[in-house]
Scaffold this motif. Structure first.
Motif, short mmCIF file in Angstrom:
data_model
loop_
_atom_site.label_atom_id
_atom_site.label_comp_id
_atom_site.label_asym_id
_atom_site.label_seq_id
_atom_site.Cartn_x
_atom_site.Cartn_y
_atom_site.Cartn_z
N GLU A 116 109.07 28.89 83.49
CA GLU A 116 110.36 29.54 83.68
C GLU A 116 110.80 30.24 82.41
OE1 GLU A 116 113.40 27.28 85.50
OE2 GLU A 116 112.23 27.01 87.35
N GLN A 117 111.68 31.21 82.58
CA GLN A 117 112.19 31.96 81.44
C GLN A 117 112.89 31.02 80.46
OE1 GLN A 117 114.31 35.62 82.40
NE2 GLN A 117 113.49 35.55 84.48
N HIS A 127 100.60 41.62 68.02
CA HIS A 127 100.80 40.34 68.70
C HIS A 127 99.84 40.25 69.88
CE1 HIS A 127 102.47 36.63 69.75
NE2 HIS A 127 103.76 36.89 69.65
N GLY A 128 98.76 39.50 69.67
CA GLY A 128 97.78 39.29 70.73
C GLY A 128 97.76 37.86 71.21
N ALA A 129 98.89 37.17 71.09
CA ALA A 129 98.93 35.72 71.32
C ALA A 129 100.09 35.32 72.21
CB ALA A 129 99.03 35.00 69.97
N ASN A 130 100.19 34.02 72.45
CA ASN A 130 101.37 33.36 73.02
C ASN A 130 101.76 33.83 74.42
OD1 ASN A 130 102.32 33.56 69.73
ND2 ASN A 130 102.10 31.57 70.70
N GLY A 131 100.84 34.45 75.13
CA GLY A 131 101.10 34.83 76.51
C GLY A 131 101.70 36.19 76.70
N VAL A 176 103.87 30.77 75.39
CA VAL A 176 105.24 30.31 75.46
C VAL A 176 105.58 29.78 76.84
CG1 VAL A 176 106.06 31.81 73.60
CG2 VAL A 176 106.14 32.63 75.97
N ASN A 177 104.84 30.18 77.85
CA ASN A 177 105.07 29.70 79.22
C ASN A 177 103.97 28.76 79.70
OD1 ASN A 177 103.25 31.94 79.30
ND2 ASN A 177 103.53 32.05 81.50
N ASP A 178 103.02 28.41 78.85
CA ASP A 178 101.91 27.52 79.23
C ASP A 178 101.31 26.95 77.95
OD1 ASP A 178 99.69 26.23 80.19
OD2 ASP A 178 98.78 27.99 81.14
N PHE A 179 101.95 25.89 77.42
CA PHE A 179 101.56 25.33 76.13
C PHE A 179 100.14 24.78 76.12
CE2 PHE A 179 106.30 24.17 75.62
CZ PHE A 179 106.59 25.43 75.13
N HIS A 180 99.61 24.42 77.28
CA HIS A 180 98.36 23.67 77.32
C HIS A 180 97.13 24.51 77.66
CE1 HIS A 180 100.86 20.14 76.94
NE2 HIS A 180 101.55 20.50 78.00
#
Length: 373
Positions: free
Chosen positions: A139-140, A186-190, A245-249
């Motif tokens: 979720e946001q 920024h090529g990371a973190n979703g 940021v929306n899927d830590f795992h």
């Protein structure tokens, strides 16, 4: 347990000078990019932001990487009150910040970001774009003024991909004109480039999907476009992660896929890779090497490492044992803008208090928190 003298010797490496490409840094300590949603509604940097960034320079950090800056007036903006580098007036608003950071002896790099399907606030366009019409997980983020599920994005056309790449290149040129010492893609973190890399999120059947090379194609083309825009001497880096940021795992397929990814990135005209994990020293895949170590081994490039490195000994370990050239701090820097000076003088380092980011992760809330502390 390390004695005071051995701990001091270990952390001393944090204060060695280092070079990233042509950029000389006074130490190996950098501030990580952190979204602070404190620009004007039109994306212009503000006087409080100038105080915020310059405090890190005055506190002893050799390098500061800005929060993610949106790159165009189409679909790149991710958050309301996010700063941008999408036009000349936004560029000029950054000049006083760059000048003040430089006057305090530090360097500053602009992180360039396209939110893609994770956008939860865009004043230019309605709807979102991503590699495929797949609703993002999770979720946001409420502390960035979001609520509810992410909208279902529209799959980008090839023309829209080309426009996004051109936006990165144009923003990089504006960063150079504003006096920044470099840019970090920024090529990371979703966010957008990471969405293309991620299986299950990218279901494309064209040249921008399928294999690792296909899913990395937009990243490779973005780097080449940015380098062409800024020339050979301006610093260009790339941020990389598994989690989002929306899927830590989220994890890649394993060390073999990491080797393929970093091998391809190592062939690009970039000056460093910036890896981020929740705990940077942990094995990337259950056991074995950390993500920073894998990036270093397979790319052959300088590596910045980020992830829970507010303990000075942990930070030093990433340099001595994992091959990192620079460590970047987020929560540690928010807790103490003068973290480097504190480590150098053996001063107390407090634990991070999450109230600094709640209910909003903006500078006004942080000021209220400090006033009440």
């Amino acid at each position: 347990m390390a004695t005071n003298s051995t701990a001091k010797a270990a952390t001393q490496r944090l204060f060695d000078s280092v070079k990233l490409g042509s950029l000389a840094l006074d130490n190996r300590l950098a501030v990580a990019p952190m979204t602070r949603i404190s620009a004007t509604e039109t994306g212009h940097a503000t006087a409080p932001m100038c105080d915020y960034y310059s405090a890190f320079a005055e506190g002893g950090f050799g390098l500061i990487i800005t929060e993610g800056l949106y790159t165009d007036e189409a679909f790149s903006q991710g958050y309301h009150f996010q700063p941008g580098l999408a036009d000349a007036s936004q560029r000029d608003a950054w000049k006083p910040i760059v000048e003040r950071v430089h006057a305090s002896g530090a360097r500053i790099i602009a992180q360039l970001m396209h939110a893609g399907a994770l956008s939860q606030g865009n004043r230019f366009r309605s709807g979102t774009r991503g590699p495929s019409a797949e609703r993002p997980a999770g979720e946001q983020m409420a502390f960035y003024r979001g609520a509810g599920k992410y909208p279902l994005p529209v799959a980008m056309s090839v023309t829209e991909i080309e426009e996004a790449i051109a936006g990165f290149a144009a923003a990089a040129l504006r960063a150079c004109e504003a006096g920044f010492d470099g840019v970090e893609i920024h090529g990371a973190n979703g966010y957008l480039l990471d969405q293309f890399l991620t299986e299950g999120v990218n279901r494309r059947a064209d040249a921008y999907g399928g294999t690792v090379a296909g899913r990395l194609r937009i990243t490779l083309e973005t780097v080449e476009a940015v380098r062409a825009a800024v020339g050979p001497d301006f610093i260009v880096g790339l941020r990389s992660s598994q989690g989002k940021v929306n899927d830590f795992h989220h994890k890649w397929r394993g060390p073999e896929e990491a080797a393929e990814i970093y091998g391809l990135l190592g062939g690009l005209p970039i000056d460093y890779i910036h890896t981020t994990e929740f705990e940077a020293w942990q094995p990337a895949f259950g056991d074995g090497a950390s993500l920073a170590s894998l990036a270093k081994r397979h790319s052959g490039l300088p590596v910045m490492a980020n992830g829970s490195l507010h303990d000075p000994l942990r930070a030093a370990e990433l340099i001595s044992d994992h091959g990192a050239d620079v460590v970047t701090l987020g929560r540690g820097a928010l807790t103490h803008a003068d973290w480097p000076h504190r480590v150098a003088t053996d001063a107390e380092i407090a634990e991070f208090d999450g109230r600094i980011l709640a209910p909003l992760a903006d500078l006004e809330n942080a000021e209220r928190f400090r006033a009440a502390a």
